[in-house]
Design an enzyme around this catalytic site. Sequence first.
Site, PDB file in Angstrom:
ATOM      1  N   SER A 141       0.979  -1.431  -0.061  1.00  0.00           N
ATOM      2  CA  SER A 141       0.077  -0.098  -0.438  1.00  0.00           C
ATOM      3  C   SER A 141       0.578   0.884   0.503  1.00  0.00           C
ATOM      4  O   SER A 141       2.312   1.001  -1.211  1.00  0.00           O
ATOM      5  CB  SER A 141      -1.161  -0.120   1.256  1.00  0.00           C
ATOM      6  OG  SER A 141      -1.477   1.336   1.375  1.00  0.00           O
ATOM      7  N   TYR A 155      -4.914   8.654  -6.608  1.00  0.00           N
ATOM      8  CA  TYR A 155      -4.258   7.357  -5.810  1.00  0.00           C
ATOM      9  C   TYR A 155      -4.109   7.360  -4.595  1.00  0.00           C
ATOM     10  O   TYR A 155      -4.099   6.124  -3.640  1.00  0.00           O
ATOM     11  CB  TYR A 155      -1.958   7.499  -6.162  1.00  0.00           C
ATOM     12  CG  TYR A 155      -1.585   7.005  -5.465  1.00  0.00           C
ATOM     13  CD1 TYR A 155      -0.869   5.206  -6.004  1.00  0.00           C
ATOM     14  CD2 TYR A 155      -0.951   6.926  -4.241  1.00  0.00           C
ATOM     15  CE1 TYR A 155       0.369   5.002  -6.031  1.00  0.00           C
ATOM     16  CE2 TYR A 155       0.457   6.401  -4.028  1.00  0.00           C
ATOM     17  CZ  TYR A 155       0.859   5.220  -4.331  1.00  0.00           C
ATOM     18  OH  TYR A 155       1.481   4.194  -3.928  1.00  0.00           O
ATOM     19  N   LYS A 159      -5.265   2.947  -2.642  1.00  0.00           N
ATOM     20  CA  LYS A 159      -4.172   3.043  -1.863  1.00  0.00           C
ATOM     21  C   LYS A 159      -5.600   2.911   0.143  1.00  0.00           C
ATOM     22  O   LYS A 159      -5.353   1.955   0.548  1.00  0.00           O
ATOM     23  CB  LYS A 159      -3.226   3.534  -1.373  1.00  0.00           C
ATOM     24  CG  LYS A 159      -1.869   3.536  -2.539  1.00  0.00           C
ATOM     25  CD  LYS A 159      -1.637   1.837  -2.465  1.00  0.00           C
ATOM     26  CE  LYS A 159      -0.491   1.892  -3.806  1.00  0.00           C
ATOM     27  NZ  LYS A 159       0.208   0.499  -4.095  1.00  0.00           N
TER      28      LYS A 159
HETATM   29  N1  LIG Z   1       7.901   4.985  -5.444  1.00  0.00           N
HETATM   30  C1  LIG Z   1       6.703   5.350  -4.133  1.00  0.00           C
HETATM   31  O1  LIG Z   1       7.416   6.709  -3.730  1.00  0.00           O
HETATM   32  C2  LIG Z   1       5.646   4.181  -3.597  1.00  0.00           C
HETATM   33  C3  LIG Z   1       5.572   5.167  -1.597  1.00  0.00           C
HETATM   34  C4  LIG Z   1       4.218   4.320  -1.369  1.00  0.00           C
HETATM   35  C5  LIG Z   1       4.434   2.804  -2.129  1.00  0.00           C
HETATM   36  N2  LIG Z   1       4.951   2.469  -3.690  1.00  0.00           N
HETATM   37  C6  LIG Z   1       4.139   1.621  -3.645  1.00  0.00           C
HETATM   38  O2  LIG Z   1       5.196   0.728  -4.373  1.00  0.00           O
HETATM   39  C7  LIG Z   1       4.916  -0.609  -4.902  1.00  0.00           C
HETATM   40  C8  LIG Z   1       5.833  -0.413  -6.415  1.00  0.00           C
HETATM   41  O3  LIG Z   1       6.153   0.255  -6.900  1.00  0.00           O
HETATM   42  P1  LIG Z   1       7.986   1.760  -7.057  1.00  0.00           P
HETATM   43  O4  LIG Z   1       7.957   2.049  -6.261  1.00  0.00           O
HETATM   44  O5  LIG Z   1       8.201  -0.082  -7.038  1.00  0.00           O
HETATM   45  O6  LIG Z   1       7.721   1.839  -8.571  1.00  0.00           O
HETATM   46  P2  LIG Z   1       7.777   1.551 -10.001  1.00  0.00           P
HETATM   47  O7  LIG Z   1       9.728   1.746  -9.678  1.00  0.00           O
HETATM   48  O8  LIG Z   1       7.570   2.025 -10.720  1.00  0.00           O
HETATM   49  O9  LIG Z   1       7.383  -0.583 -10.209  1.00  0.00           O
HETATM   50  C9  LIG Z   1       6.445  -0.529 -10.827  1.00  0.00           C
HETATM   51  C10 LIG Z   1       5.666  -2.016 -11.171  1.00  0.00           C
HETATM   52  O10 LIG Z   1       5.009  -1.621 -11.546  1.00  0.00           O
HETATM   53  C11 LIG Z   1       4.963  -2.857 -12.625  1.00  0.00           C
HETATM   54  N3  LIG Z   1       3.375  -2.389 -13.021  1.00  0.00           N
HETATM   55  C12 LIG Z   1       2.600  -1.400 -13.578  1.00  0.00           C
HETATM   56  N4  LIG Z   1       1.030  -1.368 -13.826  1.00  0.00           N
HETATM   57  C13 LIG Z   1       1.550  -2.822 -14.246  1.00  0.00           C
HETATM   58  C14 LIG Z   1       1.045  -3.648 -14.507  1.00  0.00           C
HETATM   59  N5  LIG Z   1      -0.780  -2.481 -15.373  1.00  0.00           N
HETATM   60  N6  LIG Z   1       0.672  -4.677 -15.179  1.00  0.00           N
HETATM   61  C15 LIG Z   1       1.928  -5.006 -14.721  1.00  0.00           C
HETATM   62  N7  LIG Z   1       2.481  -5.031 -13.360  1.00  0.00           N
HETATM   63  C16 LIG Z   1       2.365  -3.285 -13.544  1.00  0.00           C
HETATM   64  C17 LIG Z   1       5.747  -2.267 -13.331  1.00  0.00           C
HETATM   65  O11 LIG Z   1       5.877  -2.756 -14.802  1.00  0.00           O
HETATM   66  P3  LIG Z   1       5.979  -2.371 -15.536  1.00  0.00           P
HETATM   67  O12 LIG Z   1       6.027  -1.338 -16.251  1.00  0.00           O
HETATM   68  O13 LIG Z   1       6.880  -3.146 -16.593  1.00  0.00           O
HETATM   69  O14 LIG Z   1       4.550  -3.700 -16.195  1.00  0.00           O
HETATM   70  C18 LIG Z   1       6.717  -1.922 -12.297  1.00  0.00           C
HETATM   71  O15 LIG Z   1       7.324  -3.993 -12.722  1.00  0.00           O
HETATM   72  C19 LIG Z   1       3.543   0.440  -6.215  1.00  0.00           C
HETATM   73  O16 LIG Z   1       1.929  -0.393  -5.325  1.00  0.00           O
HETATM   74  C20 LIG Z   1       3.526   1.693  -5.505  1.00  0.00           C
HETATM   75  O17 LIG Z   1       2.251   2.318  -5.332  1.00  0.00           O
HETATM   76  C21 LIG Z   1       5.723   3.891  -4.037  1.00  0.00           C
END
Ligand SMILES: NC(=O)c1ccc[n+]([C@@H]2O[C@H](COP(=O)([O-])OP(=O)(O)OC[C@H]3O[C@@H](n4cnc5c(N)ncnc54)[C@H](OP(=O)(O)O)[C@@H]3O)[C@@H](O)[C@H]2O)c1
Length: 262
Positions: A141, A155, A159
Amino acid sequence: MRWIPKDSITVVTGASSGIGRCLCELLLDRGATVVAVARRAERLADLASRECPGKLIPVVGDVTDADVRTEILAAAGRVDNGRLDLLVNNAGIGAIGPFEDADEERLRRIMEVNFFAPAELMRHAIPMLRRGRASVICNISSVLGHRAVPDKSEYCASKFALHGLSDSVRAELARDASDGNSIQLTLVSPSTTRSEFFDSLIGSDAETQSKSIGSWPPAKVARATLSAIESRRSEVILSLAGKALVYADRISPPIVNAILAR
Ligand SMILES: NC(=O)c1ccc[n+]([C@@H]2O[C@H](COP(=O)([O-])OP(=O)(O)OC[C@H]3O[C@@H](n4cnc5c(N)ncnc54)[C@H](OP(=O)(O)O)[C@@H]3O)[C@@H](O)[C@H]2O)c1
């Protein structure tokens, strides 16, 4: 009871970058079989090329596609008679900008990726997880699933929805505790993470920056996530800034409203 990575069968969505990629590496290094899911095939091929004790099974596709979700669980099920030990719903997307200026498509796409896809994957994985060892569903989340902020309305909504669903399903799964093998649901709430997340915002101004206090590298978030899974925690808010925001909001929402308004 702890969750043990060695010889486990796991599914990680969003495995091509950021938190998901780092978590796959940790699981593989500890001897897990990982069904790794993302749309970018070349990124999954790169992950598969690593030397490690575990085994990687790539599934290329969009988690919002029901056929892809069926393929993910079929791939995991073929490893050992339909057994699954861990499902990590990590794939996620975001958007930044006022709700009023955006369109229905932005809201629907974010809800499809961040809420409906993990919800349905979880529903269909539960029978397989019941055959697993100390099984865990880990839903990634955000602190924004505890406290909403301006300009990230869709967003935050996605979440918050995942948070509510997770609390409810965790309580349902706890009813199985009498047979000694209930599935734990671990909700992990990171704060800002230095991943590719902000490069792939949808329906957002290209110049848009996210304001945040402090940020973690994805490898640190992945280590903390694995630790929460291994100890079968119900919920973890990862960073100090995240905890401060969430607990201040519980004590006095008007004070947090005033800070955010500035
Ligand atoms: N970054 C932040 O600041 C942050 C903070 C709190 C929570 N989060 C959460 O952490 C999680 C991971 O995010 P991250 O920060 O690691 O971002 P990220 O580097 O952009 O990774 C997102 C991943 O999700 C995949 N993805 C996106 N849409 C998809 C779809 N429709 N089908 C299959 N795969 C999909 C992307 O792969 P492809 O594009 O290759 O499909 C990528 O592997 C998310 O749920 C995000 O909401 C992030």
